[in-house]
Scaffold this motif. Structure first.
Motif, PDB file in Angstrom:
ATOM      1  N   LEU A 558       0.831  -1.203   0.000  1.00 56.10           N
ATOM      2  CA  LEU A 558       0.000   0.000   0.000  1.00 56.10           C
ATOM      3  C   LEU A 558       0.871   1.260   0.000  1.00 56.10           C
ATOM      4  N   LYS A 559       1.931   1.247   0.813  1.00 52.96           N
ATOM      5  CA  LYS A 559       2.819   2.400   0.879  1.00 52.96           C
ATOM      6  C   LYS A 559       3.559   2.607  -0.442  1.00 52.96           C
ATOM      7  N   ALA A 560       4.054   1.503  -1.016  1.00 53.92           N
ATOM      8  CA  ALA A 560       4.798   1.605  -2.269  1.00 53.92           C
ATOM      9  C   ALA A 560       3.918   2.120  -3.397  1.00 53.92           C
ATOM     10  N   ASP A 561       2.631   1.755  -3.354  1.00 55.42           N
ATOM     11  CA  ASP A 561       1.682   2.193  -4.391  1.00 55.42           C
ATOM     12  C   ASP A 561       1.081   3.562  -4.081  1.00 55.42           C
ATOM     13  N   LYS A 562       1.591   4.212  -3.033  1.00 56.31           N
ATOM     14  CA  LYS A 562       1.096   5.540  -2.616  1.00 56.31           C
ATOM     15  C   LYS A 562      -0.385   5.480  -2.244  1.00 56.31           C
ATOM     16  N   ARG A 563      -0.797   4.373  -1.625  1.00 53.49           N
ATOM     17  CA  ARG A 563      -2.188   4.201  -1.206  1.00 53.49           C
ATOM     18  C   ARG A 563      -2.342   4.247   0.318  1.00 53.49           C
ATOM     19  N   TYR A 564      -1.250   4.487   1.019  1.00 54.12           N
ATOM     20  CA  TYR A 564      -1.293   4.619   2.484  1.00 54.12           C
ATOM     21  C   TYR A 564      -0.633   5.953   2.813  1.00 54.12           C
ATOM     22  N   GLY A 565      -1.445   6.951   3.124  1.00 52.55           N
ATOM     23  CA  GLY A 565      -0.918   8.283   3.402  1.00 52.55           C
ATOM     24  C   GLY A 565      -1.071   8.639   4.869  1.00 52.55           C
ATOM     25  N   ARG A 566      -0.025   9.219   5.442  1.00 48.69           N
ATOM     26  CA  ARG A 566      -0.078   9.627   6.848  1.00 48.69           C
ATOM     27  C   ARG A 566       0.323  11.095   6.987  1.00 48.69           C
ATOM     28  N   ASP A 567      -0.490  11.828   7.726  1.00 45.30           N
ATOM     29  CA  ASP A 567      -0.177  13.208   8.088  1.00 45.30           C
ATOM     30  C   ASP A 567      -0.289  13.260   9.608  1.00 45.30           C
ATOM     31  N   VAL A 568       0.783  12.831  10.276  1.00 44.89           N
ATOM     32  CA  VAL A 568       0.733  12.695  11.730  1.00 44.89           C
ATOM     33  C   VAL A 568       1.794  13.582  12.367  1.00 44.89           C
ATOM     34  N   TYR A 569       1.558  13.959  13.620  1.00 44.08           N
ATOM     35  CA  TYR A 569       2.417  14.947  14.261  1.00 44.08           C
ATOM     36  C   TYR A 569       2.490  14.704  15.757  1.00 44.08           C
TER      37      TYR A 569
END
Length: 569
Positions: A558-569
């Protein structure tokens, strides 16, 4: 005449070593067009690999590649998520530019590379020369930890540093320029003048736009223990543009009462001018006066000759220091470990510049022309008999009548709604983590996207803390929010969180992923995002009938296919 140097596109279907060789080959072919074959570059090929969560490291990698090309080198740029670790044994020069994310972790696209370097599979690298540029924020205890990890691991494997690792803090321009100059000086005999590139045009981080606040609204009920400010800001006549998923940088001003109290505690004159500005104005607009960073704590321990503070800052175990610093601010250092400063300028020299705060944008530009919206959780608490206030959150909730916010857009290309408007979108955003997903949903409504949308949202109480409730329910009615799963943790005896709802609806969640769905999470990095990631693995393992190892490989896909996005802080 400068030689022409080719840089293949990052998405070209070649391995890093193939791209490196082709860049050099094509540069040679292009040399005659630069004034004759005798001008073909003789510089060495270098691979520039970047690890980035929000795009800053990627931007610096591209900037460094431009400088390297001007120095006659042959640079190639590669995303660490696409970098083949097996090529390490074939490379001679590797430049790593990386941020640190969460609690000292590698960015998502650098995690596999980080794991490889620290595994038994990592080979000896005696023939590799490398340099590491690490980005971070010294306000956090694990400042630049990912870059430190890379540096130590490469040295342990026998690789040789070209120059010493440099750790960049939030305001990094001077240190970046110095690192670039030193590194290029080791790799090339060609002198390259300082280049501020195209960032100097228009409004940006160095030249923020002074904006107008159009609306402020508390999204929580009056009886709620929380306060969340919905902020609407005008970008009219700024020329600034953004996309759903980007962040807005905001330069705040410090609380005037804290400024006055700090000056009184230090015994300074508020009207004393330093570099043409009164001290009170400098402390209000230019310097961080709340957070105690580790470098500041160490410097303060030395200057105050405080044995107790020195013991805390030099101990191998940082837990005691973290416990001490929690709830304390610089004014507490002033009172508990006094220093007799010769001048106010000496005190200012110990402080960091007041940094911009980045907020996930909560609006789509297609839905709100010339506007940008934010969802800001107000930070206020009591500690050691004093009320503490978040600098930027209370700037919006209490002080925007005193100054117009200075803002800029921070692009985050790694966090975007699906490019294909027909694929499903799963969003997990408790609390203020809902911000970018409001933007994503507005984007899909404005473009009449047909893909299914599912939002997981959580907060303490449904009656008091259901942010954007009316809008979300309207999006459901209009057919743009197909599933809304809420977790109001304190409305029942047993606490329920968004990760619990993910597991409860695991079969459907896995089906959406199987249909090509994109998965996103926004919010707290230290706990929530880790719990959500763990739940995602569990859902895939259970409903995909996979082993733990296979589920982990699925998430990596999922990450390699740019299908798992995280905007965490």
């Amino acid at each position: 005449m400068n030689p022409i140097s080719a840089i293949l596109p990052e998405d070209a279907p070649f391995s890093p070593e193939q791209r490196e060789w082709l860049n050099g080959y094509l540069t040679g072919l292009l040399a005659p067009f630069a004034g004759g074959a005798e001008q073909a570059p003789t510089g060495i090929p270098i691979t520039i690999a970047w690890g980035s969560q929000t795009g800053t490291s990627e931007g610096l990698a591209k900037k460094f590649a431009k400088a390297a090309t001007k120095a006659g080198l042959q640079p190639s740029i590669v995303d660490l998520g696409e970098f083949d670790p097996a090529s390490l044994t074939t490379l001679e020069h590797l430049i790593i530019i990386t941020s640190t994310y969460g609690d000292g972790e590698a960015p998502d696209n650098a995690q596999n590379f980080h794991n490889f370097l620290h595994s038994d599979a990592a080979p000896k690298l005696e023939n590799l020369n490398y340099a590491v540029l690490s980005l971070g924020d010294s306000s956090y205890p694990d400042f630049c930890q990912c870059g430190i990890d890379f540096d130590l691991a490469l040295q342990k494997l026998g690789a040789k540093p070209i120059v010493a690792r440099v750790d960049l803090d939030v305001e990094y321009d001077d240190d970046y320029a110095s690192w670039t100059s030193s590194l290029l000086g080791e790799l090339s005999s060609v002198e390259v003048a300082s280049d501020d590139d195209d960032e100097d045009t228009g409004y940006n981080k160095k030249n923020p736009f002074t904006a107008e606040v159009l609306q402020l609204e508390n999204l929580n009920a009056e009886e709620s223990a929380r306060s969340t400010t919905h902020v609407e800001i005008s970008l009219k006549d700024s020329g600034l543009t953004y996309e759903a998923g980007d962040a807005l940088g905001v330069y705040p001003i410090n609380d005037s009462q804290l400024v006055d109290d700090l000056i009184d505690a230090l015994g300074f004159d508020a009207s004393e001018e330093i570099d043409g500005k009164p001290l009170s104005q400098l402390l209000s607009e230019d310097y961080e006066i709340r957070n105690i960073t580790l470098p500041l704590a160490k410097a303060w321990a030395e200057a105050s000759a405080s044995e107790s503070l020195s013991a805390l800052t030099t101990a191998d175990d940082r837990a005691a220091l973290s416990d001490y610093l929690w709830g304390r601010e610089i004014i507490d250092l002033v009172k508990e470990h006094p220093i007799s400063f010769a001048s106010a300028a000496d005190f200012l020299a110990m402080l960091k510049p007041l940094a911009a705060r980045l907020y996930s944008i909560a609006s789509s530009p297609k839905a709100h022309e010339d506007e940008v919206h934010l969802t800001v959780g107000v930070v206020k608490y009591d500690s050691l008999g004093r009320e503490r206030k978040g600098v930027c959150s209370t700037y919006f909730s209490e002080r925007t009548d005193k100054a117009q916010p200075r803002v800029f857009v921070h692009s985050n290309k790694a966090f975007r709604p699906p490019a294909d408007p027909t694929v499903p979108m799963i969003m997990v955003g408790p609390g203020t983590g809902i911000a970018p997903f409001r933007a994503f949903l507005e984007e899909r409504e404005a473009t009449q996207a047909t893909g299914k949308n599912w939002l997981f949202f959580g907060n303490p109480h449904v009656a008091q803390d259901f942010l954007y409730q009316d809008q979300l329910q309207q999006l459901q009615k209009d057919g743009y929010l197909h599933q809304l799963s809420t977790a109001f943790s304190r409305d029942q005896e047993e606490k329920i969180y968004v990760q619990d709802k993910m597991i409860e609806h695991g079969a459907d969640l896995y089906q959406w992923l199987s249909e090509g769905g994109h998965f996103y999470v926004c919010g707290d990095a230290s706990r929530m995002a880790k719990d959500v990631d763990k739940a995602l693995h569990q859902v895939i393992e259970t409903h995909g009938k996979m082993s733990a190892e296979e589920a982990a490989e699925y998430v990596n896909m999922l990450k390699a296919d740019k299908r798992y996005g995280r905007d965490v802080y």
